[in-house]
Enzyme design. Structure first.
Site, PDB file in Angstrom:
ATOM      1  N   ASN A   7       4.693 -17.138 -11.294  1.00 29.90           N
ATOM      2  CA  ASN A   7       5.459 -15.914 -11.048  1.00 29.90           C
ATOM      3  C   ASN A   7       5.949 -15.948  -9.601  1.00 29.90           C
ATOM      4  O   ASN A   7       5.168 -15.757  -8.675  1.00 29.90           O
ATOM      5  CB  ASN A   7       4.548 -14.694 -11.296  1.00 29.90           C
ATOM      6  CG  ASN A   7       5.207 -13.393 -10.901  1.00 29.90           C
ATOM      7  OD1 ASN A   7       6.422 -13.334 -10.686  1.00 29.90           O
ATOM      8  ND2 ASN A   7       4.411 -12.339 -10.806  1.00 29.90           N
ATOM      9  N   LYS A  29       7.874 -13.873  -8.150  1.00 32.26           N
ATOM     10  CA  LYS A  29       8.119 -12.545  -7.575  1.00 32.26           C
ATOM     11  C   LYS A  29       9.492 -12.517  -6.890  1.00 32.26           C
ATOM     12  O   LYS A  29      10.435 -13.106  -7.404  1.00 32.26           O
ATOM     13  CB  LYS A  29       6.971 -12.167  -6.635  1.00 32.26           C
ATOM     14  CG  LYS A  29       5.613 -12.340  -7.318  1.00 32.26           C
ATOM     15  CD  LYS A  29       4.474 -11.733  -6.584  1.00 32.26           C
ATOM     16  CE  LYS A  29       3.189 -11.928  -7.393  1.00 32.26           C
ATOM     17  NZ  LYS A  29       2.055 -11.240  -6.834  1.00 32.26           N
ATOM     18  N   HIS A  46       3.824  -6.231 -15.230  1.00 31.74           N
ATOM     19  CA  HIS A  46       3.108  -6.735 -14.051  1.00 31.74           C
ATOM     20  C   HIS A  46       2.633  -5.553 -13.205  1.00 31.74           C
ATOM     21  O   HIS A  46       3.323  -4.527 -13.135  1.00 31.74           O
ATOM     22  CB  HIS A  46       4.025  -7.647 -13.237  1.00 31.74           C
ATOM     23  CG  HIS A  46       3.282  -8.363 -12.155  1.00 31.74           C
ATOM     24  ND1 HIS A  46       3.016  -7.776 -10.943  1.00 31.74           N
ATOM     25  CD2 HIS A  46       2.709  -9.583 -12.127  1.00 31.74           C
ATOM     26  CE1 HIS A  46       2.311  -8.626 -10.207  1.00 31.74           C
ATOM     27  NE2 HIS A  46       2.119  -9.728 -10.896  1.00 31.74           N
ATOM     28  N   GLU A  79       2.716  -4.981 -10.180  1.00 25.54           N
ATOM     29  CA  GLU A  79       3.677  -4.514  -9.169  1.00 25.54           C
ATOM     30  C   GLU A  79       4.752  -3.636  -9.803  1.00 25.54           C
ATOM     31  O   GLU A  79       5.239  -2.681  -9.194  1.00 25.54           O
ATOM     32  CB  GLU A  79       4.274  -5.728  -8.427  1.00 25.54           C
ATOM     33  CG  GLU A  79       3.238  -6.335  -7.480  1.00 25.54           C
ATOM     34  CD  GLU A  79       3.346  -7.824  -7.261  1.00 25.54           C
ATOM     35  OE1 GLU A  79       4.411  -8.414  -7.543  1.00 25.54           O
ATOM     36  OE2 GLU A  79       2.348  -8.408  -6.802  1.00 25.54           O
ATOM     37  N   GLU A 139      -4.973  -9.485 -15.043  1.00 27.43           N
ATOM     38  CA  GLU A 139      -4.849  -9.616 -13.594  1.00 27.43           C
ATOM     39  C   GLU A 139      -5.508  -8.417 -12.921  1.00 27.43           C
ATOM     40  O   GLU A 139      -4.868  -7.363 -12.774  1.00 27.43           O
ATOM     41  CB  GLU A 139      -3.378  -9.673 -13.185  1.00 27.43           C
ATOM     42  CG  GLU A 139      -2.625 -10.838 -13.774  1.00 27.43           C
ATOM     43  CD  GLU A 139      -1.370 -11.164 -12.971  1.00 27.43           C
ATOM     44  OE1 GLU A 139      -1.274 -12.290 -12.485  1.00 27.43           O
ATOM     45  OE2 GLU A 139      -0.527 -10.285 -12.803  1.00 27.43           O
ATOM     46  N   GLY A 142      -2.821 -11.475  -4.787  1.00 25.96           N
ATOM     47  CA  GLY A 142      -2.262 -11.685  -3.454  1.00 25.96           C
ATOM     48  C   GLY A 142      -3.237 -11.375  -2.330  1.00 25.96           C
ATOM     49  O   GLY A 142      -2.852 -11.299  -1.167  1.00 25.96           O
ATOM     50  N   SER A 173      -4.872 -14.563  -7.360  1.00 23.97           N
ATOM     51  CA  SER A 173      -5.334 -15.552  -6.372  1.00 23.97           C
ATOM     52  C   SER A 173      -5.845 -16.851  -7.002  1.00 23.97           C
ATOM     53  O   SER A 173      -6.811 -17.433  -6.517  1.00 23.97           O
ATOM     54  CB  SER A 173      -6.396 -14.936  -5.449  1.00 23.97           C
ATOM     55  OG  SER A 173      -5.843 -13.848  -4.726  1.00 23.97           O
TER      56      SER A 173
HETATM   57  P1  PGA Z   1      -1.276 -14.203  -6.805  1.00 22.03           P
HETATM   58  O1  PGA Z   1      -0.364 -13.341  -7.792  1.00 22.03           O
HETATM   59  O2  PGA Z   1      -1.571 -15.517  -7.503  1.00 22.03           O
HETATM   60  O3  PGA Z   1      -0.432 -14.391  -5.562  1.00 22.03           O
HETATM   61  O4  PGA Z   1      -2.523 -13.427  -6.552  1.00 22.03           O
HETATM   62  C1  PGA Z   1      -0.602 -13.328  -9.177  1.00 22.03           C
HETATM   63  C2  PGA Z   1       0.387 -12.406  -9.856  1.00 22.03           C
HETATM   64  O5  PGA Z   1       0.705 -11.335  -9.294  1.00 22.03           O
HETATM   65  O6  PGA Z   1       0.877 -12.697 -10.970  1.00 22.03           O
END
Ligand code: PGA
Length: 230
Positions: free
Chosen positions: A6, A8, A84, A86, A154, A160, A190
């Site tokens: 992803n 983003k 997601h 976010e 997640e 993140g 992560s």
């Molecule tokens: P990350 O993000 O691996 O940077 O923690 C995962 C995601 O938001 O899909």
């Protein structure tokens, strides 16, 4: 094993091309990329499997800033993320919106990775299973055990932040989700080359959704190799 990157809001078309020039992964791992909308066409040119990061539920209409399933298909995109954290936390996507996006995408012929997960506050107050039940049930109501549907677990506090859950906690959550909806479940939050093998070796972890570590060809390829051997 399915490993999804992803991106983003990173990588315009130029950077997307540069990434694919330097990326290689084992053939036995299903690898998909989720670039920003403006880089989808460039990413499709790589011949890789490309998913969007979000999709609207109507085919056309007065929905400024949104993109429909049929538009994605026309571009050669074969799937999409929905829900997601976010999207849910920053842009106000509700369970109902996630359910609508999921159903419309699947009906149009896109594969879907639908994301669920609890916040730190919810975990600490003992509400993880309640939150997962509400989120997964909304998706299950819209889609059932559709063969093109995958769930991504997640935990929001692990995204993140560099904090991963333990493989045991992830396994427990995955088992719980599969009890609600019998579909493959990816782990996200992560995931890095250093922890991928241990996470992916858990019996109920069917792949990974990778954010930060999918932005560099070498680190993402290392995660794909870990998926190949586990
Ligand atoms: P990350 O993000 O691996 O940077 O923690 C995962 C995601 O938001 O899909």
């Amino acid at each position: 094993m399915l490993i999804a990157g992803n991106w983003k809001m990173f990588k315009g078309p130029r950077e997307a091309h540069a990434f694919f020039d330097g990326f290689d992964a084992p053939a036995d791992v299903d690898v998909v990329f989720c670039p920003p909308f403006v880089s989808l066409a460039a990413a499709v040119e790589s011949g890789r499997t490309i998913y969007a990061q979000n999709v609207h539920w109507e085919p056309t209409g007065a929905y400024t800033g949104e993109v429909s399933p049929t538009m994605l298909l026309e571009l050669g995109v074969t799937g999409t993320l929905v829900g997601h954290s976010e999207r849910r936390q920053i842009f106000g996507d509700t369970d109902e919106m996630v359910a609508r996006r999921t159903r419309a995408a699947l009906e149009a012929g896109l594969a879907v990775i639908a994301c669920v997960g609890e916040t730190l506050e919810q975990r600490e107050s003992g509400d993880t299973e309640l939150v997962l039940t509400i989120q997964v049930e909304a998706i299950a109501f819209a889609a059932g055990e559709h063969e093109s549907l995958v769930i991504a677990y997640e935990p929001v506090w692990a995204i993140g932040t560099g904090k991963t859950t333990t493989p045991e906690l992830a396994e427990e959550a995955h088992g719980f989700i599969k009890g609600l909806l019998d579909r493959p479940v990816l782990y996200g939050g992560s995931v890095k080359p250093e922890n991928a093998a241990e996470l992916l070796s858990q019996p109920s972890i069917d792949g990974a959704l990778v954010g930060g570590a999918s932005l560099e060809p070498d680190s993402f390829a290392a995660i794909c190799r870990a998926a190949s051997t586990s």
